[in-house]
Design a protein around this motif. Structure first.
Motif, mmCIF file in Angstrom:
data_model
loop_
_atom_site.group_PDB
_atom_site.id
_atom_site.type_symbol
_atom_site.label_atom_id
_atom_site.label_comp_id
_atom_site.label_asym_id
_atom_site.label_seq_id
_atom_site.Cartn_x
_atom_site.Cartn_y
_atom_site.Cartn_z
ATOM 1 N N GLU A 239 46.633 50.692 34.167
ATOM 2 C CA GLU A 239 47.795 50.926 33.292
ATOM 3 C C GLU A 239 48.999 51.394 34.094
ATOM 4 O O GLU A 239 50.121 50.951 33.857
ATOM 5 C CB GLU A 239 47.441 51.955 32.214
ATOM 6 C CG GLU A 239 46.586 51.401 31.089
ATOM 7 C CD GLU A 239 46.486 52.373 29.932
ATOM 8 O OE1 GLU A 239 47.279 53.338 29.889
ATOM 9 O OE2 GLU A 239 45.619 52.176 29.069
ATOM 10 N N ALA A 240 48.776 52.299 35.045
ATOM 11 C CA ALA A 240 49.870 52.784 35.875
ATOM 12 C C ALA A 240 50.417 51.660 36.745
ATOM 13 O O ALA A 240 51.631 51.569 36.988
ATOM 14 C CB ALA A 240 49.404 53.952 36.738
ATOM 15 N N ALA A 241 49.534 50.801 37.223
ATOM 16 C CA ALA A 241 49.963 49.658 38.031
ATOM 17 C C ALA A 241 50.837 48.723 37.201
ATOM 18 O O ALA A 241 51.864 48.215 37.690
ATOM 19 C CB ALA A 241 48.761 48.912 38.579
ATOM 20 N N GLN A 242 50.449 48.479 35.957
ATOM 21 C CA GLN A 242 51.282 47.633 35.099
ATOM 22 C C GLN A 242 52.658 48.237 34.892
ATOM 23 O O GLN A 242 53.670 47.529 34.909
ATOM 24 C CB GLN A 242 50.593 47.429 33.742
ATOM 25 C CG GLN A 242 49.444 46.450 33.768
ATOM 26 C CD GLN A 242 48.978 46.066 32.367
ATOM 27 O OE1 GLN A 242 47.920 46.508 31.929
ATOM 28 N NE2 GLN A 242 49.753 45.248 31.691
ATOM 29 N N THR A 255 52.956 39.185 32.226
ATOM 30 C CA THR A 255 52.821 38.975 33.660
ATOM 31 C C THR A 255 52.049 40.105 34.324
ATOM 32 O O THR A 255 51.197 39.872 35.196
ATOM 33 C CB THR A 255 54.207 38.843 34.311
ATOM 34 O OG1 THR A 255 54.946 37.826 33.629
ATOM 35 C CG2 THR A 255 54.097 38.481 35.784
ATOM 36 N N SER A 256 52.323 41.341 33.926
ATOM 37 C CA SER A 256 51.626 42.465 34.554
ATOM 38 C C SER A 256 50.145 42.451 34.216
ATOM 39 O O SER A 256 49.296 42.762 35.061
ATOM 40 C CB SER A 256 52.260 43.794 34.128
ATOM 41 O OG SER A 256 52.046 44.060 32.755
ATOM 42 N N ALA A 257 49.797 42.061 32.982
ATOM 43 C CA ALA A 257 48.381 41.986 32.613
ATOM 44 C C ALA A 257 47.670 40.891 33.393
ATOM 45 O O ALA A 257 46.565 41.089 33.912
ATOM 46 C CB ALA A 257 48.242 41.741 31.111
ATOM 47 N N GLU A 258 48.312 39.714 33.489
ATOM 48 C CA GLU A 258 47.716 38.616 34.249
ATOM 49 C C GLU A 258 47.499 39.010 35.710
ATOM 50 O O GLU A 258 46.550 38.558 36.353
ATOM 51 C CB GLU A 258 48.624 37.390 34.171
ATOM 52 C CG GLU A 258 48.643 36.711 32.816
ATOM 53 C CD GLU A 258 47.377 35.936 32.545
ATOM 54 O OE1 GLU A 258 47.024 35.073 33.360
ATOM 55 O OE2 GLU A 258 46.738 36.208 31.521
ATOM 56 N N THR A 259 48.352 39.871 36.228
ATOM 57 C CA THR A 259 48.241 40.305 37.616
ATOM 58 C C THR A 259 47.096 41.295 37.800
ATOM 59 O O THR A 259 46.229 41.106 38.658
ATOM 60 C CB THR A 259 49.564 40.937 38.089
ATOM 61 O OG1 THR A 259 50.614 39.965 37.971
ATOM 62 C CG2 THR A 259 49.458 41.391 39.536
#
Length: 336
Positions: A239-242, A255-259
């Protein structure tokens, strides 16, 4: 995004991220590299685990060998590297070449789902339970590399997958470098994606030739300028990375979830904002082909903490409604 529920031209999300890897016998590589043997603690299906990392059948960074192996060419923190993975008699053999070889072999268990815990998942629907039963080798990969998943995910924003895959192939082959070891030679060599500085120096007309509009190109350029900060997100919770990824203008929740699904093996990073996924989940769990993101998240509430895994199993179940809308029109700005 690809046409509605089209089986041969869809995102990894839509097809469930599976690559067919034929069974094979061990075969000696032309130029032996560094080797690591590892024994997983349960069933392991290479095609299911590594399938989400392939960006189309012509991905120059990914290859499924006829001998049952999977090859990947990656830009690691130690430099470019090529990894060949195969399973023989329940044991994984990883072989790597190039400056990034040791890094790739060190990451091998996590790449194949060692950090994942499939036992934490409890099916709440019959269709999900059946899909899980049929796919005992499904584990969530963790590559430990952010840009490797972020850049092709940006290329997939709001276009057909054929367009996105073509852009990825074109840019990697044009500006990347040949993969180290035997994969980088021959008629169809593999390629390592460009380094951040190389991405930053791609001229505007080359993005245009690859069919990438200014908005997606600008997002990638902004991302590679802070590449080091983004790669540091590997050490953060998903979550923090997203949140860190979404600081980059043009990178949103989709995009952040796909990553992080790929870079972190994030079991709960369900993809929102997808053209197809809500309708597929809605149809499989409630017979609602018109479900939106809100309805999808409500249906996935029983899988809190494991929503991405639940969504993948639903996609792999094949329970998708028949297509009733025309496919999204293809565009090719490179020909304008």
């Amino acid at each position: 995004m690809a046409g509605r529920f089209a089986p041969k031209s869809t995102r990894a999300t839509v097809r469930g991220g599976q690559v067919v890897v034929p069974a094979g016998m061990p075969r000696q590589a032309a130029a032996p590299g560094r080797v690591r043997l590892w024994k997983p603690d349960g069933a392991l299906d290479l095609g299911l685990v590594l399938g989400p990392l392939r960006r189309g059948p012509g991905d120059p960074t990914f290859r499924a060998g006829r001998d049952g192996s999977v090859w990947r060419a990656s830009l690691t923190p130690a430099g470019p590297g090529t990894l060949r993975v195969a399973v023989y008699g329940g044991e994984v053999r990883g072989e790597a070449w190039g400056p990034g070889a040791e890094w790739l072999l060190g990451q091998l268990p996590e790449l194949l789902g060692a950090a994942d815990d499939p036992s934490a998942f409890v099916p709440r629907h019959r269709v999900v339970a059946a899909a899980r039963h049929r796919r005992p080798g499904l584990r969530l990969t963790r590559t430990g590399l952010v840009l490797e998943s972020l850049i092709p995910s940006v290329l997939e924003q709001k276009v057909t997958t054929d367009e996105a895959y073509r852009a990825w192939r074109s840019l990697v082959r044009r500006f990347g470098e040949r993969a180290p070891g035997p994969a980088g030679v021959g008629e169809r060599p593999m390629w390592v994606m460009p380094a951040p500085r190389t991405w930053a120096l791609i001229p505007s007309w080359e993005w245009h030739k690859a069919g990438v509009d200014d908005k997606r190109a600008s997002t990638i350029l902004r991302a590679v300028r802070v590449a080091a900060r983004l790669e540091q997100a590997v050490g953060m919770a998903a979550e923090a990375a997203q949140t860190r990824l979404e600081v980059v203008p043009g990178v949103g929740p989709w995009t952040s979830a796909e990553t992080v699904q790929r870079s972190h093996g994030a079991a709960d990073a369900v993809t929102v904002g997808d053209l197809h996924l809500p309708g597929i989940v809605g149809w499989a769990l409630a017979g609602d082909r018109d479900a939106d993101d809100e309805a999808m998240l409500r249906l996935l509430e029983p899988y809190a903490g494991q929503r991405h895994r639940a969504a993948r199993l639903i996609l792999l179940s094949g329970q998708t409604p028949a297509r009733r809308a025309p496919r999204m029109p293809r565009g090719d700005i490179g020909r304008l």
